[in-house]
Scaffold this motif. Sequence first.
Motif, PDB file in Angstrom:
ATOM      1  N   LEU A 104       0.833  -1.199   0.000  1.00  0.00           N
ATOM      2  CA  LEU A 104       0.000   0.000   0.000  1.00  0.00           C
ATOM      3  C   LEU A 104       0.867   1.248   0.000  1.00  0.00           C
ATOM      4  O   LEU A 104       1.871   1.315   0.719  1.00  0.00           O
ATOM      5  N   PRO A 105       0.492   2.260  -0.784  1.00  0.00           N
ATOM      6  CA  PRO A 105       1.202   3.538  -0.693  1.00  0.00           C
ATOM      7  C   PRO A 105       0.919   4.186   0.661  1.00  0.00           C
ATOM      8  O   PRO A 105      -0.048   3.829   1.347  1.00  0.00           O
ATOM      9  N   ASP A 106       1.742   5.126   1.050  1.00  0.00           N
ATOM     10  CA  ASP A 106       1.634   5.743   2.373  1.00  0.00           C
ATOM     11  C   ASP A 106       0.237   6.282   2.675  1.00  0.00           C
ATOM     12  O   ASP A 106      -0.251   6.141   3.797  1.00  0.00           O
ATOM     13  N   HIS A 107      -0.428   6.880   1.695  1.00  0.00           N
ATOM     14  CA  HIS A 107      -1.731   7.490   1.961  1.00  0.00           C
ATOM     15  C   HIS A 107      -2.835   6.452   2.205  1.00  0.00           C
ATOM     16  O   HIS A 107      -3.923   6.809   2.626  1.00  0.00           O
ATOM     17  N   LEU A 108      -2.547   5.175   1.971  1.00  0.00           N
ATOM     18  CA  LEU A 108      -3.535   4.124   2.238  1.00  0.00           C
ATOM     19  C   LEU A 108      -3.150   3.254   3.436  1.00  0.00           C
ATOM     20  O   LEU A 108      -3.749   2.218   3.673  1.00  0.00           O
ATOM     21  N   ARG A 109      -2.174   3.673   4.173  1.00  0.00           N
ATOM     22  CA  ARG A 109      -1.759   2.898   5.352  1.00  0.00           C
ATOM     23  C   ARG A 109      -2.641   3.253   6.547  1.00  0.00           C
ATOM     24  O   ARG A 109      -3.291   4.282   6.572  1.00  0.00           O
ATOM     25  N   GLY A 110      -2.650   2.374   7.518  1.00  0.00           N
ATOM     26  CA  GLY A 110      -3.422   2.620   8.732  1.00  0.00           C
ATOM     27  C   GLY A 110      -4.867   2.170   8.585  1.00  0.00           C
ATOM     28  O   GLY A 110      -5.176   1.242   7.836  1.00  0.00           O
ATOM     29  N   GLU A 111      -5.748   2.838   9.288  1.00  0.00           N
ATOM     30  CA  GLU A 111      -7.153   2.428   9.354  1.00  0.00           C
ATOM     31  C   GLU A 111      -7.832   2.439   7.982  1.00  0.00           C
ATOM     32  O   GLU A 111      -8.603   1.525   7.660  1.00  0.00           O
ATOM     33  N   VAL A 112      -7.537   3.446   7.166  1.00  0.00           N
ATOM     34  CA  VAL A 112      -8.143   3.520   5.829  1.00  0.00           C
ATOM     35  C   VAL A 112      -7.769   2.284   5.022  1.00  0.00           C
ATOM     36  O   VAL A 112      -8.622   1.641   4.406  1.00  0.00           O
ATOM     37  N   GLY A 113      -6.498   1.951   5.000  1.00  0.00           N
ATOM     38  CA  GLY A 113      -6.028   0.781   4.267  1.00  0.00           C
ATOM     39  C   GLY A 113      -6.554  -0.518   4.832  1.00  0.00           C
ATOM     40  O   GLY A 113      -6.939  -1.418   4.086  1.00  0.00           O
TER      41      GLY A 113
END
Length: 141
Positions: A104-113
């Motif tokens: 996953l690219p950085d902007h899709l990491r964490g809860e969103v991803g």
Amino acid sequence: MNPTTMNPTYTAVATASGRDSRAVTADGQLDIQLAMPKEMGGTGDGLNPEQLFAAGWAACFSTVLDILAKRQNLDAKDVAVTAEVSLVPAGGRLDLAAVLRVELPDHLRGEVGDKLLEATHATCPYSRATHGNISVDVIAE
């Protein structure tokens, strides 16, 4: 469910005669040599069903993820999915197990991803077909 009594959107047709044969699609787009993997005593001089399944699952999962991301106005174009499909001994037979590694690219990491991966795994036809039948781990990387 019998596909012949349903109204399928698409049906793939392929013929093979075992792990040491050719696999050919009805439309001729795929015509490959199959071979037993070296790890299982074969020559390894061809593809095997697990490789084909892994390629199909990775492509399907990635496509579904992109569709679901677009519905949420998220950019998933840089996502890559690697499917690892294994044969594992299970009481005198072999079962399948899988790991889906999703870059996953950085902007899709964490809860969103995490939510996107969960929704993708619940929607992807390959994931749904294997749900409850084989061990599957989905890992964000």
